[in-house]
Design an enzyme around this catalytic site. Structure first.
Site, PDB file in Angstrom:
ATOM      1  N   GLU A 286      22.514  47.189  34.673  1.00 45.26           N
ATOM      2  CA  GLU A 286      22.650  47.574  36.086  1.00 45.26           C
ATOM      3  C   GLU A 286      24.110  47.804  36.465  1.00 45.26           C
ATOM      4  OE1 GLU A 286      20.535  44.324  38.068  1.00 45.26           O
ATOM      5  OE2 GLU A 286      18.668  45.434  37.792  1.00 45.26           O
ATOM      6  N   ASP A 367      10.839  42.897  35.774  1.00 44.02           N
ATOM      7  CA  ASP A 367      11.705  42.120  36.668  1.00 44.02           C
ATOM      8  C   ASP A 367      10.899  41.214  37.598  1.00 44.02           C
ATOM      9  OD1 ASP A 367      14.072  41.293  37.757  1.00 44.02           O
ATOM     10  OD2 ASP A 367      14.329  43.023  39.065  1.00 44.02           O
ATOM     11  N   GLU A 395      11.893  36.377  44.801  1.00 44.88           N
ATOM     12  CA  GLU A 395      12.460  37.690  45.105  1.00 44.88           C
ATOM     13  C   GLU A 395      11.408  38.743  45.450  1.00 44.88           C
ATOM     14  OE1 GLU A 395      15.123  39.153  42.121  1.00 44.88           O
ATOM     15  OE2 GLU A 395      15.169  41.163  42.970  1.00 44.88           O
TER      16      GLU A 395
HETATM   17  C1  GCU Z   1      17.042  41.817  39.696  1.00 47.07           C
HETATM   18  C2  GCU Z   1      17.649  41.412  40.999  1.00 47.07           C
HETATM   19  C3  GCU Z   1      19.150  41.499  40.988  1.00 47.07           C
HETATM   20  C4  GCU Z   1      19.690  40.718  39.799  1.00 47.07           C
HETATM   21  C5  GCU Z   1      19.021  41.186  38.532  1.00 47.07           C
HETATM   22  C6  GCU Z   1      19.360  40.316  37.364  1.00 47.07           C
HETATM   23  O1  GCU Z   1      17.204  43.176  39.482  1.00 47.07           O
HETATM   24  O2  GCU Z   1      17.142  42.226  42.020  1.00 47.07           O
HETATM   25  O3  GCU Z   1      19.627  40.979  42.188  1.00 47.07           O
HETATM   26  O4  GCU Z   1      21.066  40.876  39.703  1.00 47.07           O
HETATM   27  O5  GCU Z   1      17.635  41.123  38.656  1.00 47.07           O
HETATM   28  O6  GCU Z   1      18.531  39.494  37.018  1.00 47.07           O
HETATM   29  O7  GCU Z   1      20.418  40.442  36.780  1.00 47.07           O
END
Ligand code: GCU
Length: 683
Positions: A286, A367, A395
């Protein structure tokens, strides 16, 4: 007192009748203030005082009358050499309890184990059981960590918590470590009582500034308030820190200057915190930097840290949540699938990691969805140990505004048999290290408590934290058994209170799945705006690779090998064959693995679309009953907690209707297929 959660030590009914079965004094063996055995002595005094109104004192040597003796096995055997033979084998953190006519012996393999034993004894007597028993308890796995996604700073000022629904960070404020760490100490106490041995305090999306000398001093203060509870501190790292903070022009993991820089960081941290647990690293995920930025492997990245920790005895939890959201294009590529990423990236690396590297794997390949198959990566790592990453903070599961008791979901995942080499291979046997024999394995739970006096934002959500610790210690425990314990410790012994909380909790995950996303389609939340509330439309075309591929006639991700993304083929043959085939794929994962017409018949005989309609009505109807059930408890628990929970349940009941109607209307609009019962449509 919400802060005390399940450690309230509220008076046990009929307490005075039991005084004779309790110790009259506490003896601690080799206790040093600020360390767990000393804490254990204090907890026994506070606990027996609160639960039974019996005032105990801590004695140095054996006083007259019944005693509770607490310490490590070695301290005990030093004093009583002849007792050694009768003692059981304990693994690290394990404990032994012997209760006999008011005399209590609590021995830990280490100091932490002794404290766990004291908490266990207190939990047993808090539940009203003062009879004699002997117990040997060893944890199922050595790594039982908690992750907090706390930010150092937020817009330069606050300490927010990513995906946290219980207020600001208890650790950070304004880019620094808080002066007052009282809450951090209280948190450690709760965690110790459920067997958690480490906390990573800062977000996986780590800020490099956590490693300034001033902040390292602050981290040492956090470790100081954890230490009395045997909770070790872990730190999340930003892979680019050598550049961002160190002023180097690279963060290439194979560059000498980078290696030296990280060694200096480890040395400096351990100088301040000799018992630090280690690191947690999110890399190449990400948008986060990582070794692949320099065409190095994930093993090169993990080993860089592992080697700097080895002289100090630390370990690194390296996350498997690796994927590049910029490379995913749904419209152009039928075979694109984020679910494939982890196994693809870790392919061939199993024997490349240093011994103190543990791979931290989210339970499912996407996720934290309401229903996911177990991540196939667990079957690919046989030499390298793994932890399963569970999410206590809800979440995608209602963000603590909805009650969702997660133990039943976790149990299903842990009990799932992955059939490696056609042999029994449950997830729990893999993360305990039993299946493949690795030493470092276990559990990581994303908790995200905050400054709210309920910790998680909701009283009932705390059963999830409790259950997480209990299952990490012993995954054989049942969801209802854990819940019963938690309810007694939190709300007392009233049978109606138990019946109501059990009914609501046990129906909550199925209900949430029914109204938020069934048949393995994922939780149909808004994918861009905070992962909250229904927005099925956002589940396609997004760059995050969380797709349903819904069109006017069909829905679901084709993850077969013969025609789809090939994901099913990442499992061992028996499991791969089950998921490859529509007939053998369970209904609750049908749309995870297959792309089918809305009219596809399920094993239940219903069509996919009719199942959608019915499940949404059923799940939201269940949520309505939570309110009336809870209202039966008026006057039976304190007003504050009664109203706090009621407010949330009323909200959940309403929001479940929003879910029902949004999702049903969305798929009616797409498919044009009427509901057989005439509830959905153009009214
Ligand atoms: C999910 C979550 C993020 C987090 C990511 C992770 O995508 O929404 O906020 O950073 O997981 O686990 O690294």
């Amino acid at each position: 007192d919400g802060l005390a959660a399940w450690l309230r030590y509220a008076r046990v009914p009929g307490a005075s009748r039991h005084l004779g079965k309790l110790p009259s004094a506490v003896v601690t063996l080799n206790a040093t203030k600020g360390y767990p055995v000393h804490t254990a002595g204090q907890e026994l005094v506070d606990g027996i005082g609160g639960l039974f109104g019996k005032k105990l004192t801590v004695a140095k040597s054996k006083p007259k009358g019944t005693t509770a003796t607490v310490g490590t096995v070695s301290a005990y055997v030093d004093k009583n050499p002849s007792a050694a033979k009768g003692l059981p084998d304990l693994v690290e953190d394990g404990f032994y309890l012997k209760i006999s006519k008011g005399n209590v012996l609590i021995l830990g393999q280490n100091e932490r184990g002794a404290l766990y034993g004291a908490f266990h004894y207190l939990s047993v007597i808090a539940q009203g059981n003062v009879s004699d028993f002997t117990l040997t308890s060893n944890p199922d796995a050595p790594v039982r960590w908690v992750n907090q996604w706390d930010n150092m700073q937020d817009g330069g000022t606050h300490g927010s918590v990513e995906r946290g629904y219980g207020g600001d960070s208890i650790f950070f404020w304004d880019g620094h470590i808080r002066e007052d760490l009282t809450r951090a100490g209280q948190y450690a106490r709760l965690l110790a009582s459920i067997g958690i041995n480490a906390v990573v305090a800062n977000n996986v999306n780590a800020n490099a500034s956590i490693l300034t000398p001033e902040n390292m001093d602050g981290l040492a203060r956090i470790a100081d308030v954890f230490r009395p509870y045997g909770v070790q501190l872990g730190v999340s790292l930003n892979f680019a820190a050598p550049q961002l903070l160190g002023g180097l022009d690279t963060f290439d993991p194979l560059d000498k200057a980078v290696v030296n820089w990280w060694q200096g960081i480890a040395d400096n941290l351990y100088k301040r915190i000799p018992d630090m647990a280690g690191y947690l690293v999110k890399a190449n995920s990400e948008g986060q930097p990582g070794p692949m930025t320099y065409n190095r492997t994930l093993a090169d990245g993990a080993n860089l840290f592992a080697r700097t920790l080895q002289p100090h005895g630390g370990i690194i939890l390296f996350r498997a949540f690796v994927y590049d959201h910029r490379s995913l294009n749904q419209t152009l590529d039928w075979k694109a699938d984020r679910a494939n990423a982890a196994v693809d990236y870790f392919d061939g690396l199993d024997d490349k990691f240093e011994d103190n590297v543990v791979i931290q794997i989210k339970y499912g390949p996407i996720d934290f969805q309401v229903r996911e198959p177990v991540s196939p990566l667990f079957t690919h790592l046989r030499r390298t140990g793994a932890t399963v990453e569970l999410q206590i903070t809800q979440e995608y599961l209602g963000q603590q505004a909805h009650v969702v008791y997660l133990a039943p979901m976790w149990k299903e995942l842990l009990d799932f048999d992955l059939r490696v080499d056609s042999k029994p291979s449950t997830l729990k046997s893999i993360v305990s290290g039993k299946r493949f024999g690795q030493k470092l394995t276990g559990y990581a739970g994303v908790v995200n408590v905050g400054t709210n006096t309920t910790w998680l934002g909701s009283h009932l959500a705390m059963s999830n934290l409790y259950a997480y610790g209990k299952l990490a210690w012993d995954p054989e425990q049942t969801s209802t058994g854990i819940l019963k314990e938690w309810t007694t410790l939190t709300f007392g012994h009233d049978k109606l209170v138990h019946d109501v909380i059990t009914k609501i909790s046990m129906e909550s995950w199925p209900a949430y799945e029914d109204y938020s996303g069934n048949l393995g389609i994922q939780t149909l939340t808004d994918i861009l705006l905070g992962h909250y509330g229904p927005n099925p439309g956002s589940q396609d075309g997004n760059p995050w690779g969380q797709w349903t591929r819904a069109d006017d006639d069909t829905i679901g991700m084709d993850r077969t090998v013969w025609n789809g993304t090939g994901f099913a083929g990442q499992y061992p043959p028996e499991i791969a064959a089950m998921y490859e085939n529509i007939e053998t794929t369970p209904d609750n994962l049908l749309l995870w693995f297959h792309h089918v017409p809305y009219t596809q018949k399920l094993k239940s005989g219903k069509t996919v679309i009719q199942h959608f309609y019915d499940a949404h009505y059923k799940g939201s109807a269940t949520a309505q009953t939570f309110v009336t059930l809870w209202e039966k408890l008026k006057g039976r628990i304190d007003k504050e907690r009664y109203e706090h929970v009621l407010f949330r349940l009323i909200y959940q009941a309403g929001h479940s209707l929003v879910w029902r109607d949004s999702v049903n209307q969305f798929y009616f609009n797409k498919s044009g297929i009427p509901d057989e019962l005439g509830r959905v449509g153009n009214h």
